[in-house]
Design an enzyme around this catalytic site. Structure first.
Site, PDB file in Angstrom:
ATOM      1  N   GLN A 212       8.787  -6.706  52.426  1.00 43.85           N
ATOM      2  CA  GLN A 212       8.324  -5.575  51.635  1.00 43.85           C
ATOM      3  C   GLN A 212       9.363  -5.148  50.596  1.00 43.85           C
ATOM      4  O   GLN A 212      10.539  -5.498  50.678  1.00 43.85           O
ATOM      5  CB  GLN A 212       7.994  -4.390  52.559  1.00 43.85           C
TER       6      GLN A 212
ATOM      7  N   TYR B  79      10.817 -22.373  56.914  1.00 50.04           N
ATOM      8  CA  TYR B  79       9.437 -21.955  57.136  1.00 50.04           C
ATOM      9  C   TYR B  79       9.308 -21.042  58.355  1.00 50.04           C
ATOM     10  O   TYR B  79       8.339 -21.096  59.115  1.00 50.04           O
ATOM     11  CB  TYR B  79       8.494 -23.171  57.233  1.00 50.04           C
TER      12      TYR B  79
ATOM     13  N   TRP C  34       9.471 -16.947  59.976  1.00 52.28           N
ATOM     14  CA  TRP C  34       8.653 -15.765  59.736  1.00 52.28           C
ATOM     15  C   TRP C  34       8.878 -15.202  58.331  1.00 52.28           C
ATOM     16  O   TRP C  34       9.990 -15.206  57.815  1.00 52.28           O
ATOM     17  CB  TRP C  34       8.980 -14.688  60.764  1.00 52.28           C
TER      18      TRP C  34
ATOM     19  N   ARG D 139       9.139   4.233  57.818  1.00 47.18           N
ATOM     20  CA  ARG D 139       9.961   4.863  58.866  1.00 47.18           C
ATOM     21  C   ARG D 139      10.659   3.715  59.594  1.00 47.18           C
ATOM     22  O   ARG D 139      10.019   2.850  60.181  1.00 47.18           O
ATOM     23  CB  ARG D 139       9.084   5.666  59.824  1.00 47.18           C
TER      24      ARG D 139
ATOM     25  N   ASP E 216      12.446   0.934  61.728  1.00 46.38           N
ATOM     26  CA  ASP E 216      12.342   0.460  63.107  1.00 46.38           C
ATOM     27  C   ASP E 216      13.633  -0.211  63.567  1.00 46.38           C
ATOM     28  O   ASP E 216      13.723  -0.656  64.706  1.00 46.38           O
ATOM     29  CB  ASP E 216      11.184  -0.531  63.229  1.00 46.38           C
TER      30      ASP E 216
ATOM     31  N   GLU F  61       2.119  -1.463  59.958  1.00 48.92           N
ATOM     32  CA  GLU F  61       2.388  -1.592  61.382  1.00 48.92           C
ATOM     33  C   GLU F  61       2.494  -0.209  61.976  1.00 48.92           C
ATOM     34  O   GLU F  61       3.102   0.689  61.375  1.00 48.92           O
ATOM     35  CB  GLU F  61       3.698  -2.332  61.653  1.00 48.92           C
TER      36      GLU F  61
END
Length: 598
Positions: free
Chosen positions: A166, A186, A188, A440, A442, A495
């Site tokens: 993001q 390749y 995540w 927020r 994590d 999420e």
């Protein structure tokens, strides 16, 4: 950010500003230093007029094709920023028009790279602009807060790598080849956003789980994982959700590209303000001068870290716009944007930190404000709101000249303790929110269910608001609460908060959990395309979330291509939207989808 989160908590390191930045062989950004009229000062005092223009400071490196040792300078910035997820370094790498050879600009955290032409083709790099994930073991899910803009690339291998998560926009880029969105192994990957770009070859998302591409032209698109959304993209794959998971709109209803810095024929810095488009498709550049207007740097107060909010507000009151050079800005009061058509543009992810619980920035109920390319980082004292676009009750029609919020990112926790009841409130009608990540944290410092408490991510009260590329994650209650009429969202990624301690902690009256995206009960018209919500309740994997989306069951409220996913069975959803859609189950991380609602 999707996928299993890292347990690593990066220490916040305080490093000196890159010494090489101060000695780069490049011309500083000087402009007329024209002073705007002095505004009335409080209590009879007369303030000295603030000058417009000025140099861009030591954290902006400006290159031209004759600059020596460009690669060494790029490498020095990357060494500092590669793993500096929560550090204070901020950098902008700017390339004057011309042709550059043999460069590989690897981008780390809080680094932006951009060409300084009116068209991407004015600045060509025979080489690459690379984001990879070696610093994080091949996992690209934490490659945040960086950008590439306004460049033409001829990749060395024929394909450029842009493996981001993001808050990593790719705007006004011309890739004379292909684009690989996955890390080199390749692993995540969790992004991302492309706008106003031409990629002549194939785009391969590979492991990217979701992506939004707007108003662009592409050669082809290879594959999809969960949620691939296109609007106004020439060459986009056909609508086929959920298999393959492509959501394709022929045009974007309304768009206005982000302001950008460029140099004119005399070599002076200006800011270009692209014009609004309706039913947009394809890039804004490539056929002569782009549509829009421009402002000289003398019409901007060029802010440096350490400046006070009072000085920023004085500059705005004088009629100046704001150019925020890279760095950290502490605010003891809100930046107050009261004048129509004001531009607040950041470089190198300039970061606003509100102290003492204030709101970082407020916009009045006026036309045409442009907020772009900065980060708002919550302070340790709870702010009721971090960013307020329009006062409560705003009602003026801004359809002809809307406010745009573009690449404006919000963070609560991660770099340290931070709290905010609501991150972003949109009260002004017709506002366009074009690519935001409201997060927020994590992971990092100052993270915990109550430590970085933040109940609401984005609250939309204004009517006729459009969101294109809405990323909002991990809030204690609703991630998005939409109360305005006739709102539209193209692409949503979410999420739910990982760290909910128990089912009781997220109980919403008789409902199990707060929806990721809730449309208010009084809303009679709303529409969304390509929306996804994921859960990873790793503190209490037995938590059940009733649904990802909640909306009135009325004919004017419509959704297309919704999905929910349980990541590895850490918590589950009972439905997708309201009581519609199959439950998730097991550990297989298979989405549950709804193609059309109601």
């Amino acid at each position: 950010m999707p996928h299993t989160p890292s347990s690593e908590t990066p220490a916040v390191r305080r490093r000196a500003v890159l010494a090489a930045a101060a000695t780069v062989a490049a011309a500083p950004a000087l402009a007329g230093l024209a002073a705007a009229p002095v505004s009335a000062a409080p209590r009879g005092k007369r303030l000295r007029a603030l000058p417009g223009g000025g140099d861009l400071g030591p954290n902006v490196l400006v290159f031209d094709p004759s600059t020596p040792d460009i690669q060494a300078r790029l490498d020095a910035v990357f060494r500092q920023q590669e793993a500096a997820q929560f550090d204070t370094g901020r950098h902008a790498l700017l390339f004057r028009p011309g042709t550059y050879h043999g460069l590989n600009a690897q981008l780390g955290f809080y680094t932006s790279i951009a060409g300084l032409g009116l068209s991407p083709d004015d600045t060509t790099i025979n080489g690459d602009v690379t984001v990879d994930a070696g610093w994080f073991g091949g996992n690209a899910t934490q490659n945040f807060w960086r950008s590439a803009e306004n460049l033409a690339l001829v990749p060395v291998s024929g394909t450029n790598r842009w493996a981001v998560a993001q808050a990593a926009p790719f705007r006004r880029m011309h890739i004379r080849g292909g684009l690989n969105l996955a890390p080199s192994g390749y692993g995540w990957a969790s992004g991302g956003y492309i706008a106003d770009s031409r990629i002549e070859g194939e785009i391969g998302p590979y492991s990217q789980q979701q992506w939004y591409t707007r108003d662009s032209a592409i050669g082809s698109w290879l594959n999809g994982v969960w949620n691939m959304v296109f609007s106004g993209v020439e060459g986009a794959p056909a609508q086929s959700f959920p298999n393959p998971p492509y959501t394709t709109l022929d045009t974007t209803p309304v768009s206005r590209e982000k302001p950008f810095l460029y140099v004119d024929g005399a070599g002076a810095f200006r800011v270009f303000l692209p014009a609004k488009r309706t039913n947009a498709r394809g890039v804004t550049w490539g056929n002569g001068t782009p549509r829009g207007s421009s402002l000289p740097l003398s019409r901007f107060y060029v802010a440096k870290p350490g400046v006070t909010a009072a000085t920023l507000n004085q500059a705005l009151a004088q009629g100046l716009n704001l150019l925020l050079t890279p760095g950290i800005y502490h605010l003891d009061r809100p930046i107050q944007v009261n004048r129509a058509d004001t531009v607040v543009l950041g470089l190198g992810y300039a970061t606003l930190i509100p102290d003492n619980g204030v709101t970082a920035l407020k916009v009045a109920d006026v036309d045409g404000v442009r907020l772009a390319s900065f980060l708002v980082d919550a302070g340790p004292v709870n702010s009721s709101v971090l960013l307020e676009v329009g006062p409560s009750g705003a009602s003026r029609d801004h359809s002809a000249n809307p406010t745009t919020v573009q690449d404006v990112f919000v963070r609560i926790g991660g770099a340290g303790a931070g709290k905010a009841t609501t991150s972003m409130v949109i009260n002004n009608r017709h506002t366009i929110v074009d690519h935001t990540w409201v997060w927020r944290a994590d992971h990092g410092e100052g993270v915990g269910w109550e430590t970085n408490r933040a109940d609401y991510g984005v609250v939309v009260n204004g009517h006729d608001v459009l969101a294109t590329g809405l990323f909002v994650e991990h809030f204690n209650k609703y991630d998005v609460q939409w109360n305005g009429q006739r709102g539209r969202t193209i692409f949503f990624q979410n999420e739910k908060a990982y760290d909910a301690p128990s089912q009781a902690a997220i109980q919403n009256g008789s409902v199990k959990g707060y929806a990721a995206y809730k449309v208010g009960a009084a809303v009679t018209a709303h529409e969304g395309w390509g929306l996804g919500s994921y859960c990873y309740y790793n503190v209490d994997p037995t938590i059940v979330q009733h649904h990802g989306f909640a909306a009135p069951n009325v004919p004017g409220v419509k959704f297309h291509d919704l999905l929910v996913v349980s990541l590895g069975g850490q918590g589950q959803y009972e439905h997708v939207i309201n009581d519609l859609g199959a439950p998730t189950s097991g550990t297989s991380t298979v989405p549950s989808t709804v193609v059309s609602y109601p």
